[in-house]
Design a protein around this motif. Sequence first.
Motif, PDB file in Angstrom:
ATOM      1  N   VAL A  68       9.642  -9.988  -7.761  1.00 17.84           N
ATOM      2  CA  VAL A  68       9.666  -8.903  -6.773  1.00 17.84           C
ATOM      3  C   VAL A  68      10.569  -7.776  -7.250  1.00 17.84           C
ATOM      4  O   VAL A  68      10.161  -6.607  -7.332  1.00 17.84           O
ATOM      5  N   ALA A  72       9.574  -4.138  -8.921  1.00 22.18           N
ATOM      6  CA  ALA A  72      10.034  -2.916  -8.263  1.00 22.18           C
ATOM      7  C   ALA A  72      10.750  -1.993  -9.248  1.00 22.18           C
ATOM      8  O   ALA A  72      10.542  -0.775  -9.249  1.00 22.18           O
ATOM      9  N   GLN A  75       8.210  -0.455 -11.625  1.00 24.80           N
ATOM     10  CA  GLN A  75       7.424   0.566 -10.934  1.00 24.80           C
ATOM     11  C   GLN A  75       8.228   1.852 -10.735  1.00 24.80           C
ATOM     12  O   GLN A  75       7.703   2.961 -10.894  1.00 24.80           O
ATOM     13  N   LEU A  76       9.500   1.728 -10.394  1.00 27.31           N
ATOM     14  CA  LEU A  76      10.341   2.893 -10.146  1.00 27.31           C
ATOM     15  C   LEU A  76      10.532   3.723 -11.416  1.00 27.31           C
ATOM     16  O   LEU A  76      10.476   4.967 -11.373  1.00 27.31           O
ATOM     17  N   PHE A 114       4.360   2.817  -3.052  1.00 28.49           N
ATOM     18  CA  PHE A 114       5.215   1.935  -2.243  1.00 28.49           C
ATOM     19  C   PHE A 114       4.362   0.963  -1.426  1.00 28.49           C
ATOM     20  O   PHE A 114       4.636  -0.247  -1.392  1.00 28.49           O
ATOM     21  N   PHE A 117       2.783  -1.640  -3.667  1.00 33.59           N
ATOM     22  CA  PHE A 117       3.750  -2.661  -4.074  1.00 33.59           C
ATOM     23  C   PHE A 117       3.947  -3.695  -2.978  1.00 33.59           C
ATOM     24  O   PHE A 117       3.932  -4.908  -3.230  1.00 33.59           O
TER      25      PHE A 117
END
Length: 468
Positions: A68, A72, A75-76, A114, A117
């Motif tokens: 997770v 994240a 992805q950011l 977002f 995700f």
Amino acid sequence: MVSFLSSMVMSVSGFIATIVLTRTLGQNQYGIYVVVLSVLSWVAIAGKLGIPEAIRKRISEVNEGNYVIAGALAQLCIYIVLVLFLWLSRPYLNKFMGIQATWILILMLLAHLFIEFIRVVLDGQHLVHVSSILVPVEWTSRSIVQVALVLTGFGITGAFVGYIAGAVVAVAIGFYFIDIPNNVPSRKEFTRLRSYAQFSWLSSVKGRTFLSMDTIVLAVFVSNSLIAVYEIAWNLASLFSTFGGSISQTLFPEMSEKASEGDSEAEIAGLLRVSLAFSGLFVIPGLIGGAIVGDIVLTIYGPGFDSGYYILLILTFARLLYGYMSQFVSTINALNHPELTFYINIIFVLINTVLNIGLTWQYGWYGAAVATTVSAGLGLFLGYHYARKITKVIIPISEIAKQFTAGGIMAGIVLSGRILLGDSLLRVIGLVCLGAIVYFITLLILSREFRTTVQENLPFRVPVFSSP
């Protein structure tokens, strides 16, 4: 069932909002809105690079690790790089979109990534029912805000703000249900995400190519008004495919878990057969019904939209082919063979792109629709071919034939009703409802498997469904 019903609620709210947008903004302004969403969809692919698919796959497996947080962070980082690129290229983007909207595009991209995700994490944690509920929540919230703002004079800006607002509401709800591991992600998690994403990124390109390559190409060759009509036809065709998408979304984590545990091939083959048996449950009657009353139904969006009648039929058939293809590709991915779907996707993308450019240039929007359909047919063949290499494939020909038979009986009744009652929109809508009832009653009579499936998913017992 939760996934499907959620998709239906989403479709209804989106349907109502689209009618308001097309009638309030007009074909030209709505066409601009469609182009911006298409650009967003393509930019979002660069913002994902296969990370969402990798997150869903790795979380759904039986293993330890904090995918997770790892997902994240990955992805950011991609989003930050992409924002810089978008801001530097804003003069060209604004010119292509026909509106000064790069900054809005950046905010919409953040909202899109977002919510994506949140949903893949929930899917991977076997909370598909929660993930599915987020879809109608997002779309309903979006529709309410869009309708309110557009009707109060905010125009196309209100449509963009509504898009962002819907995602914010859904993210707030979905985040509550996510289980975030306490351990810090190690290098192994990032490596395993990359090992899957390096193949799965093309899956996003393939999906987006199918959904909006034609719209992007049409933006070069035809007016925004025609794009608006084309997009409405595409939305109606997509409405019929919601059930097949729900099946694919639900069965992926189940197949993935069974594959990681080394369960028998027969169980996975059985799940694939079920997905194929019901993938066309709504698309088949949608195609048949569209041929009979599609021209009248399109007029609900406003004058001139009935010109998309033949486009609607072509795209609905494309949706049927693509639905079956998706079941094969989803199974291949669940069995941890992203390299095979990579081959399928790269061929699909190349053929779709070449055909869209060539046929749209020569034949306009009909060429775009045909290009999409041919690509879906090729993808179906490739999906079937590669799925056979890794698992047993059973095609439920009998069940599919029964769906076509029920659709044929429905067609006879609806066509007779239109001849007798005329072409009034309200009467045609009544015939559509009648046709749906006839179709499902007929299918319940013809198909024992369908009766059993319905009974197993109802909260109460219906004796007639249990008859032989």
